[in-house]
Scaffold this motif. Sequence first.
Motif, short mmCIF file in Angstrom:
data_model
loop_
_atom_site.label_atom_id
_atom_site.label_comp_id
_atom_site.label_asym_id
_atom_site.label_seq_id
_atom_site.Cartn_x
_atom_site.Cartn_y
_atom_site.Cartn_z
N LEU A 55 0.81 -1.22 0.00
CA LEU A 55 0.00 0.00 0.00
C LEU A 55 0.84 1.27 0.00
N GLY A 56 2.17 1.12 0.05
CA GLY A 56 3.05 2.26 -0.07
C GLY A 56 3.52 2.89 1.22
N TRP A 57 3.24 2.27 2.35
CA TRP A 57 3.71 2.82 3.63
C TRP A 57 5.22 2.67 3.73
N GLY A 58 5.88 3.67 4.34
CA GLY A 58 7.34 3.66 4.40
C GLY A 58 7.92 3.04 5.64
N ALA A 59 7.24 3.19 6.78
CA ALA A 59 7.83 2.73 8.04
C ALA A 59 6.76 2.44 9.08
N ALA A 60 7.10 1.58 10.02
CA ALA A 60 6.26 1.29 11.17
C ALA A 60 7.07 1.55 12.43
#
Length: 211
Positions: free
Chosen positions: A113-118
């Motif tokens: 989904l394109g998220w960069g970091a958690a």
Amino acid sequence: MLNIRNETPADYRAVEDLTRRAFYNLYVPGCHEHYLVHVMRDHPDFVPELDFVLELDGEIIGSILYTRSSLTNGAGERREALTFGPVCVAPKRQRQGYGKRLMDHFLARAAELGWGAAVIFGAPANYVSRGFQCCKRHLVQMEDGSYPTAMLVKELRPRALDGGPWVYRDSPVMHFDEEAARRFDEGLPPMEKRVLPCQEEFYILSNSVLR
């Protein structure tokens, strides 16, 4: 058969009950995590497409939910990140690999989904095997400049955290009314509150920082 799918409204009560059983007396006598699940779903920071349940033969035995959080650097650049919580597995199914499957499913989907970091908070031993690292390695800090021992970070996209140091801020939904949580719990079937050694371990971990 094992199945991971998105949570639906029909699952809400079962997930809240599962969360209560998984967290009761773990960090403090009783728990508030099931109340957080209850109020989180209606908050603007909630990420419904990353709200998953894990079923075993049709029974929900695991759950993971995510909210948006933010990272800001000294130049004023702001990036969105993901923070999960609560993540849980039914007590009788813990330490059997189900939590890892749930996290791996989330991590793959979040990257798609394109998220960069958690950015998460928890016992490092539970998460480093899934690729989470100490927050200090990526210069992700709290507003006071500290690096909490329990704050862990994972890049979902290479070099997503370049440009730090970053100041982490979680969603306002995490700062719920504890009195409202207490009243919510009192309306549920009674469970015995107990003082356990694991609560002291959590206290030490949650109040320690890296130098």
